[in-house]
Design a protein around this motif. Structure first.
Motif, mmCIF file in Angstrom:
data_model
loop_
_atom_site.group_PDB
_atom_site.id
_atom_site.type_symbol
_atom_site.label_atom_id
_atom_site.label_comp_id
_atom_site.label_asym_id
_atom_site.label_seq_id
_atom_site.Cartn_x
_atom_site.Cartn_y
_atom_site.Cartn_z
ATOM 1 N N ARG A 305 0.826 -1.203 0.000
ATOM 2 C CA ARG A 305 0.000 0.000 0.000
ATOM 3 C C ARG A 305 0.862 1.255 0.000
ATOM 4 O O ARG A 305 0.547 2.240 -0.669
ATOM 5 N N VAL A 306 1.953 1.225 0.760
ATOM 6 C CA VAL A 306 2.877 2.358 0.747
ATOM 7 C C VAL A 306 3.451 2.542 -0.660
ATOM 8 O O VAL A 306 3.533 3.662 -1.176
ATOM 9 N N ARG A 307 3.854 1.436 -1.299
ATOM 10 C CA ARG A 307 4.416 1.520 -2.644
ATOM 11 C C ARG A 307 3.413 2.107 -3.639
ATOM 12 O O ARG A 307 3.755 2.974 -4.453
ATOM 13 N N ASP A 308 2.159 1.644 -3.582
ATOM 14 C CA ASP A 308 1.161 2.112 -4.543
ATOM 15 C C ASP A 308 0.860 3.596 -4.364
ATOM 16 O O ASP A 308 0.694 4.334 -5.342
ATOM 17 N N VAL A 309 0.790 4.040 -3.104
ATOM 18 C CA VAL A 309 0.532 5.463 -2.862
ATOM 19 C C VAL A 309 1.733 6.300 -3.290
ATOM 20 O O VAL A 309 1.586 7.367 -3.896
ATOM 21 N N LEU A 310 2.951 5.828 -2.985
ATOM 22 C CA LEU A 310 4.141 6.548 -3.428
ATOM 23 C C LEU A 310 4.189 6.656 -4.943
ATOM 24 O O LEU A 310 4.550 7.703 -5.494
ATOM 25 N N GLN A 311 3.817 5.567 -5.628
ATOM 26 C CA GLN A 311 3.807 5.607 -7.085
ATOM 27 C C GLN A 311 2.791 6.611 -7.598
ATOM 28 O O GLN A 311 3.048 7.338 -8.571
ATOM 29 N N ALA A 312 1.629 6.664 -6.936
ATOM 30 C CA ALA A 312 0.610 7.640 -7.339
ATOM 31 C C ALA A 312 1.115 9.062 -7.111
ATOM 32 O O ALA A 312 0.909 9.951 -7.952
ATOM 33 N N TRP A 313 1.778 9.283 -5.974
ATOM 34 C CA TRP A 313 2.350 10.615 -5.710
ATOM 35 C C TRP A 313 3.428 10.961 -6.726
ATOM 36 O O TRP A 313 3.525 12.095 -7.176
ATOM 37 N N ALA A 314 4.260 9.967 -7.076
ATOM 38 C CA ALA A 314 5.312 10.211 -8.062
ATOM 39 C C ALA A 314 4.709 10.536 -9.424
ATOM 40 O O ALA A 314 5.170 11.443 -10.128
ATOM 41 N N ASP A 315 3.667 9.797 -9.823
ATOM 42 C CA ASP A 315 3.015 10.049 -11.112
ATOM 43 C C ASP A 315 2.397 11.443 -11.160
ATOM 44 O O ASP A 315 2.337 12.067 -12.226
ATOM 45 N N ALA A 316 1.931 11.922 -9.997
ATOM 46 C CA ALA A 316 1.320 13.249 -9.929
ATOM 47 C C ALA A 316 2.349 14.356 -9.755
ATOM 48 O O ALA A 316 1.989 15.540 -9.720
ATOM 49 N N GLY A 317 3.635 13.994 -9.612
ATOM 50 C CA GLY A 317 4.686 14.992 -9.454
ATOM 51 C C GLY A 317 4.835 15.545 -8.052
ATOM 52 O O GLY A 317 5.555 16.529 -7.848
ATOM 53 N N LEU A 318 4.177 14.917 -7.068
ATOM 54 C CA LEU A 318 4.253 15.438 -5.704
ATOM 55 C C LEU A 318 5.606 15.174 -5.050
ATOM 56 O O LEU A 318 5.973 15.858 -4.096
ATOM 57 N N LEU A 319 6.335 14.168 -5.521
ATOM 58 C CA LEU A 319 7.646 13.877 -4.948
ATOM 59 C C LEU A 319 8.758 14.671 -5.612
ATOM 60 O O LEU A 319 9.909 14.600 -5.195
ATOM 61 N N ASP A 320 8.423 15.419 -6.647
ATOM 62 C CA ASP A 320 9.420 16.174 -7.393
ATOM 63 C C ASP A 320 8.839 17.525 -7.757
ATOM 64 O O ASP A 320 8.235 17.708 -8.804
#
Length: 512
Positions: A305-320
């Motif tokens: 679940r952590v991985r899937d949410v992180l991937q969603a955040w990454a796809d949305a540009g929230l991690l960058d």
């Protein structure tokens, strides 16, 4: 600590169908999303044809001739739902709980005051999801269960009126099929009729499951919604030095932290109802997400679940977002702790292997990758490679094909000693050196004389059996396959399982 109070639930009907890429479920063609051979969601067109939740796939296909079956992808659903969750947090209410993709819950008291009442809050939530092209409904009640039920029809249950509101509903809404079947045989068919039974008699006759459903029927709930942490005493945090720029190290840290959290909760004799994952970024921002737990998530499920949410955040540009990048810290914070009523294990699923083996496997996976340690699970199929699956250690086996049949065309025992991960090129020739072929009626062009397998030399054929035809997925043009198998014994003491497809011979397995 805030407990109790009113609860609002937002529900997106048939969200797995939407996440599968079929557009609004009401306008999609007949589509069924399935998991382990059962329907978990379907479009309106499929329902109109008689497809129902928990129906076996074969029954659903018999009722709807043009039904398109899609295997469920929970990770894709989480990633698809995450933008809607962020939108709600930014426009309607700052903090909520994801029960599952397509279903959220939050305390209604504060947001309803801000928006001018419960009806206005429900309308705003539906409108916010509509802004993301998601057809939604909202329900408000004194508990998550009743609010979720009310969301099906977009109702607001009066304060203190859960028992009377639930009374006319059929017993099936309680989610205990075996108990429902038994009660209906006894003439008890509604929630109200079940709630009217004496509690002591229910406990004596139906046990813990029965009394839990009885409390729900009476509008009593042991675990009210609460999105504020009970305490930080059991929080587990992992700091990355240097800063983590890839998602995989964070996922490994999530699994290790989940194991550590389990140990702490076990030592304290408690279990959490929810789990909050908090990520601190190098630029000073903090991102978080709350998951419904209820003691059912394993350490690996938490990590996924952590991985899937992180991937969603990454796809949305929230991690960058510019500036310093990377993840500095990961925290897992348990919420709403209650006394554990039974043995807790592996956060918190049943443990089938010794603890030392689990920890050793987790260490190897952390060093070499999640796929480095696997276990064998039996699956369904006709070929030897189809009947065995290698599942990463700690994962739940989500194979769609059950091992029990019928599997017409399956090879009987004895089974091959070696199954090649990739077929080996082979040549089966007759006495004159010509290639042996198989006709459409399974007739050999000539008696096999010699067999050559890539990397294993060649030898004279001593005996053979077959060929046996296999025709699979004939109804699907892209997946259909027509092959024939033969067993060949050679004079050097070897025995092979051969497969011919499109006129080419392959060695599929070796008997030793």
């Amino acid at each position: 600590m805030v407990v109790g109070g009113r609860v609002i639930v937002g529900w997106i009907p048939d969200f797995p169908v939407l996440a599968a890429g079929d557009g609004p479920a009401g306008r999609a063609g007949p589509v069924a999303v399935v998991h382990r051979g059962e329907v978990v969601a379907c479009s309106a067109a499929a329902r109109a044809a008689g497809v129902r939740w928990r129906m076996r796939v074969r029954v659903a296909q018999s009722r709807c001739a043009g039904l398109r079956v899609v295997e469920r992808d929970l990770a894709a659903e989480i990633r698809a739902f995450e933008p809607a969750v962020r939108h709600i947090e930014g426009t309607v209410m700052p903090r909520l709980e994801v029960i599952r993709p397509g279903l959220i819950a939050a305390p209604a008291r504060g947001p309803s005051r801000y928006w001018g009442g419960e009806a206005q809050l429900a309308d705003r939530l539906v409108a916010a999801l509509g802004e993301k092209d998601l057809p939604a409904r909202a329900g408000i009640a004194d508990s998550v269960f009743t609010a979720a039920l009310a969301a099906r029809t977009g109702q607001i249950v009066p304060v203190g009126g859960e028992a009377s509101w639930l009374a006319p509903h059929p017993l099936g809404v309680l989610g205990v099929p075996r108990l429902t079947e038994l009660l209906e045989r006894l003439g008890i068919r509604t929630v109200g009729a079940y709630a009217a039974l004496p509690e002591a008699s229910v406990l004596a006759r139906f046990g813990a499951e029965g009394i839990a459903a009885h409390r729900t029927a009476r509008g009593h709930h042991d675990r009210p919604l609460n999105v504020r942490a009970d305490t930080d005493a059991h929080t587990v945090a992992y700091t990355f030095e240097p800063v983590a720029h890839l998602l995989e190290p964070v996922v490994f840290a999530a699994k290790a932290s989940a194991e550590q959290l389990h140990e702490r909760l076990t030592a304290a004799g408690v279990v959490c109802a929810r789990l909050e994952a908090v990520v601190d970024l190098a630029d000073g921002r903090t991102l978080s997400r709350i998951f419904r737990h209820e003691g059912r998530l394993s350490a690996l499920a938490v990590a996924e679940r952590v991985r899937d949410v992180l991937q969603a955040w990454a796809d949305a540009g929230l991690l960058d977002t510019g500036g310093e990048q990377g993840i500095v810290r990961l925290s897992l914070r348990p919420e709403q702790l209650t006394t554990a009523t039974g043995r807790q294990s592996a956060l918190f699923g049943e443990r089938h292997t010794p603890e030392e083996v689990e920890r050793a496997a987790a260490r190897v996976q952390a060093m070499l990758g999640h796929q480095a340690v696997v276990r064998v699970e039996l699956g369904g199929g006709r070929g030897p490679a189809d009947q065995v699956r290698l599942v990463p250690f700690g994962d739940l086996d989500s194979g769609p094909r059950p091992p029990d049949g019928p599997w017409p065309g399956r090879l009987p025992a004895p089974h091959p000693a070696t199954v090649f991960p990739s077929w080996l090129p082979a040549e089966l020739t007759d006495a004159g050196g010509g290639r042996v072929t198989v006709s459409g009626r399974m007739a050999l062009s000539a008696a096999p004389a010699r067999l050559a397998v890539d990397g294993h030399g060649d030898a004279a054929v001593e005996g053979w059996a077959g060929p046996w035809p296999v025709l699979e997925w004939w109804w699907d043009h892209d997946r259909s396959r027509r092959v024939a198998r033969m067993q060949i014994a050679t004079t050097d003491g070897s025995a092979w399982l051969l497969l011919v497809e499109h006129g080419r011979w392959w060695a599929e397995a070796h008997y030793g």
